[in-house]
Motif scaffolding. Structure first.
Motif, PDB file in Angstrom:
ATOM      1  N   ARG A   1     -26.848 -26.596  13.783  1.00  0.00           N
ATOM      2  CA  ARG A   1     -26.514 -25.974  12.167  1.00  0.00           C
ATOM      3  C   ARG A   1     -25.142 -26.099  11.934  1.00  0.00           C
ATOM      4  O   ARG A   1     -24.094 -26.027  13.306  1.00  0.00           O
ATOM      5  N   PHE A   2     -24.418 -25.918  10.820  1.00  0.00           N
ATOM      6  CA  PHE A   2     -23.033 -25.832  10.859  1.00  0.00           C
ATOM      7  C   PHE A   2     -23.128 -24.806   9.302  1.00  0.00           C
ATOM      8  O   PHE A   2     -24.232 -24.069   8.921  1.00  0.00           O
ATOM      9  N   PRO A   3     -22.013 -24.110   9.427  1.00  0.00           N
ATOM     10  CA  PRO A   3     -22.048 -23.058   8.164  1.00  0.00           C
ATOM     11  C   PRO A   3     -22.258 -23.762   7.223  1.00  0.00           C
ATOM     12  O   PRO A   3     -22.545 -22.333   6.539  1.00  0.00           O
ATOM     13  N   SER A   4     -21.567 -23.882   6.044  1.00  0.00           N
ATOM     14  CA  SER A   4     -21.859 -24.128   4.614  1.00  0.00           C
ATOM     15  C   SER A   4     -21.257 -25.739   4.615  1.00  0.00           C
ATOM     16  O   SER A   4     -21.308 -26.358   5.495  1.00  0.00           O
ATOM     17  N   ALA A   5     -21.625 -26.302   3.288  1.00  0.00           N
ATOM     18  CA  ALA A   5     -21.854 -27.376   2.519  1.00  0.00           C
ATOM     19  C   ALA A   5     -20.587 -27.466   2.693  1.00  0.00           C
ATOM     20  O   ALA A   5     -19.424 -26.676   2.175  1.00  0.00           O
ATOM     21  N   PRO A   6     -20.116 -28.983   2.813  1.00  0.00           N
ATOM     22  CA  PRO A   6     -21.526 -30.398   2.622  1.00  0.00           C
ATOM     23  C   PRO A   6     -21.724 -30.745   3.623  1.00  0.00           C
ATOM     24  O   PRO A   6     -20.770 -30.559   4.736  1.00  0.00           O
TER      25      PRO A   6
ATOM     26  N   GLU B   1     -11.183 -35.064  11.579  1.00  0.00           N
ATOM     27  CA  GLU B   1     -11.566 -34.671  11.907  1.00  0.00           C
ATOM     28  C   GLU B   1     -12.927 -33.725  11.529  1.00  0.00           C
ATOM     29  O   GLU B   1     -13.209 -33.466  10.680  1.00  0.00           O
ATOM     30  N   SER B   2     -13.237 -33.094  12.159  1.00  0.00           N
ATOM     31  CA  SER B   2     -14.154 -32.269  11.619  1.00  0.00           C
ATOM     32  C   SER B   2     -14.365 -31.491  10.785  1.00  0.00           C
ATOM     33  O   SER B   2     -13.028 -30.133  11.207  1.00  0.00           O
ATOM     34  N   TRP B   3     -14.630 -31.548   9.962  1.00  0.00           N
ATOM     35  CA  TRP B   3     -14.274 -29.819   8.653  1.00  0.00           C
ATOM     36  C   TRP B   3     -15.181 -28.381   9.014  1.00  0.00           C
ATOM     37  O   TRP B   3     -14.572 -27.422   7.869  1.00  0.00           O
ATOM     38  N   GLN B   4     -15.910 -28.134   9.932  1.00  0.00           N
ATOM     39  CA  GLN B   4     -16.928 -27.087   9.495  1.00  0.00           C
ATOM     40  C   GLN B   4     -17.161 -26.995  11.206  1.00  0.00           C
ATOM     41  O   GLN B   4     -17.663 -27.885  11.911  1.00  0.00           O
ATOM     42  N   ASP B   5     -17.632 -26.196  12.095  1.00  0.00           N
ATOM     43  CA  ASP B   5     -17.959 -26.034  13.026  1.00  0.00           C
ATOM     44  C   ASP B   5     -19.547 -26.291  13.520  1.00  0.00           C
ATOM     45  O   ASP B   5     -20.181 -26.097  12.226  1.00  0.00           O
TER      46      ASP B   5
ATOM     47  N   ILE C   1     -22.376 -31.778   7.513  1.00  0.00           N
ATOM     48  CA  ILE C   1     -21.350 -32.866   7.889  1.00  0.00           C
ATOM     49  C   ILE C   1     -21.681 -33.904   9.044  1.00  0.00           C
ATOM     50  O   ILE C   1     -21.855 -34.739   9.467  1.00  0.00           O
ATOM     51  N   ILE C   2     -23.527 -33.089   9.389  1.00  0.00           N
ATOM     52  CA  ILE C   2     -23.855 -34.419   9.801  1.00  0.00           C
ATOM     53  C   ILE C   2     -25.608 -34.357   9.958  1.00  0.00           C
ATOM     54  O   ILE C   2     -25.723 -33.823   9.186  1.00  0.00           O
ATOM     55  N   ASN C   3     -26.396 -35.280  10.468  1.00  0.00           N
ATOM     56  CA  ASN C   3     -27.656 -35.411   9.860  1.00  0.00           C
ATOM     57  C   ASN C   3     -28.094 -35.901  11.731  1.00  0.00           C
ATOM     58  O   ASN C   3     -27.359 -36.758  12.058  1.00  0.00           O
ATOM     59  N   HIS C   4     -29.198 -37.197  11.384  1.00  0.00           N
ATOM     60  CA  HIS C   4     -29.945 -37.624  13.202  1.00  0.00           C
ATOM     61  C   HIS C   4     -31.227 -38.373  12.113  1.00  0.00           C
ATOM     62  O   HIS C   4     -31.424 -38.548  10.813  1.00  0.00           O
TER      63      HIS C   4
ATOM     64  N   ILE D   1     -23.000 -38.839  11.687  1.00  0.00           N
ATOM     65  CA  ILE D   1     -21.551 -38.024  10.563  1.00  0.00           C
ATOM     66  C   ILE D   1     -21.485 -38.767   9.027  1.00  0.00           C
ATOM     67  O   ILE D   1     -21.461 -39.763   9.006  1.00  0.00           O
ATOM     68  N   LYS D   2     -21.816 -37.443   8.079  1.00  0.00           N
ATOM     69  CA  LYS D   2     -21.601 -38.270   7.262  1.00  0.00           C
ATOM     70  C   LYS D   2     -20.175 -38.357   6.370  1.00  0.00           C
ATOM     71  O   LYS D   2     -19.103 -38.085   6.682  1.00  0.00           O
ATOM     72  N   MET D   3     -19.574 -39.884   6.631  1.00  0.00           N
ATOM     73  CA  MET D   3     -18.816 -40.151   6.139  1.00  0.00           C
ATOM     74  C   MET D   3     -17.939 -39.173   4.307  1.00  0.00           C
ATOM     75  O   MET D   3     -18.496 -39.878   3.863  1.00  0.00           O
ATOM     76  N   PRO D   4     -16.908 -38.751   4.724  1.00  0.00           N
ATOM     77  CA  PRO D   4     -16.490 -37.327   3.247  1.00  0.00           C
ATOM     78  C   PRO D   4     -15.469 -38.532   3.014  1.00  0.00           C
ATOM     79  O   PRO D   4     -15.009 -38.474   1.382  1.00  0.00           O
ATOM     80  N   TRP D   5     -15.048 -39.410   3.482  1.00  0.00           N
ATOM     81  CA  TRP D   5     -13.979 -40.665   2.732  1.00  0.00           C
ATOM     82  C   TRP D   5     -14.111 -41.846   3.643  1.00  0.00           C
ATOM     83  O   TRP D   5     -13.647 -42.258   4.640  1.00  0.00           O
ATOM     84  N   ALA D   6     -13.516 -42.945   2.446  1.00  0.00           N
ATOM     85  CA  ALA D   6     -13.505 -43.919   2.744  1.00  0.00           C
ATOM     86  C   ALA D   6     -12.422 -44.547   2.720  1.00  0.00           C
ATOM     87  O   ALA D   6     -11.659 -44.449   1.640  1.00  0.00           O
TER      88      ALA D   6
END
Length: 234
Positions: free
Chosen positions: A90-95, A71-75, A97-100, A119-124
């Motif tokens: 924009r997203f409110p905080s680190a880490p 799931e998305s972990w932030q707005d 969540i996305i780039n382009h 999407i910056k894959m947070p868990w493998a």
């Protein structure tokens, strides 16, 4: 029971990002609201088969709730300049969540913006020997505001991320400005690798009639009663 292990791609992700959870945690509101029948007063009527909605389709439900979802972990807020076509986010905080990316890899249809986000894959995922993992758009979720192309990772060999591990996605033009925290982003389904060889068979009328007769012993639910096998993801 087989075991899948989710490994964080950074110390921050381990602390701040919830790991993937079984897909059945993410039931769509519209799915829960769908009635099992178009006409609840005629469930045993002459045209009872045409009265059944997709709520009776077990294969549809099996794919929808297969595996695990990140799931998305932030707005995430998107701001589209309709004149220039530039999309800011924009997203409110680190880490992060996305780039382009500078260029779009896929020829998407007119319903998508011509921009490729990642999407910056947070868990493998790490799977047992001989098992891979399918990463894909959450199945049967047409209401989601983006599209994620599918990919297969041999997750028994590559058991951690090799850098950013970006997962591409494409934003729909009718997407809301805000993608809320908790939105399903992508689905991960483990499967066993094997070598396959295809062949064709002659039509077997007796088998066809037997299968049909077994299924049609009931007004509905014949597949689930006689053929379906339970799948479990924890």
């Amino acid at each position: 029971m087989k075991k899948i292990i989710f490994r964080p791609s950074s110390a921050d992700n381990h602390i701040f990002v919830p790991p993937p959870k079984p897909a059945n945690f993410y039931k769509a509101d519209w799915y829960d609201k769908i009635s099992a029948f178009y006409n609840a007063d005629e469930i045993y009527g002459k045209d009872h088969f045409d009265n059944l909605t997709i709520k009776h389709c077990v294969p549809f439900k099996d794919s929808m709730f297969a595996g695990y979802i990140q799931e998305s972990w932030q707005d995430i807020h998107f701001d589209v300049n309709q004149d220039s076509g530039v999309i800011e986010y924009r997203f409110p905080s680190a880490p992060e969540i996305i780039n382009h990316r500078e260029h779009s890899s896929l020829p998407m249809g007119e319903e998508y913006y011509p921009a490729e986000f990642v999407i910056k894959m947070p868990w493998a995922a790490e799977t047992p020997a001989g098992w891979s993992i399918l990463i894909t758009q959450p199945f049967n979720r047409p209401e989601l505001p983006f599209y994620v192309p599918s990919g297969i990772i041999d997750s028994d060999q590559l058991t951690n991320t090799t850098g950013d591990a970006n997962i591409p996605f494409y934003l729909r033009k009718d997407a809301p400005e805000l993608i809320k925290v908790g939105t399903p982003m992508y689905q991960m389904i483990p499967f066993k690798r094997d070598s396959w060889k295809s062949e064709t068979a002659e039509f077997d009328g007796n088998l066809h009639k037997k299968t049909w007769a077994t299924t049609k012993q009931h007004f509905w639910g014949g597949y689930k009663k006689h053929f379906w096998q339970k799948k479990t993801y924890k």
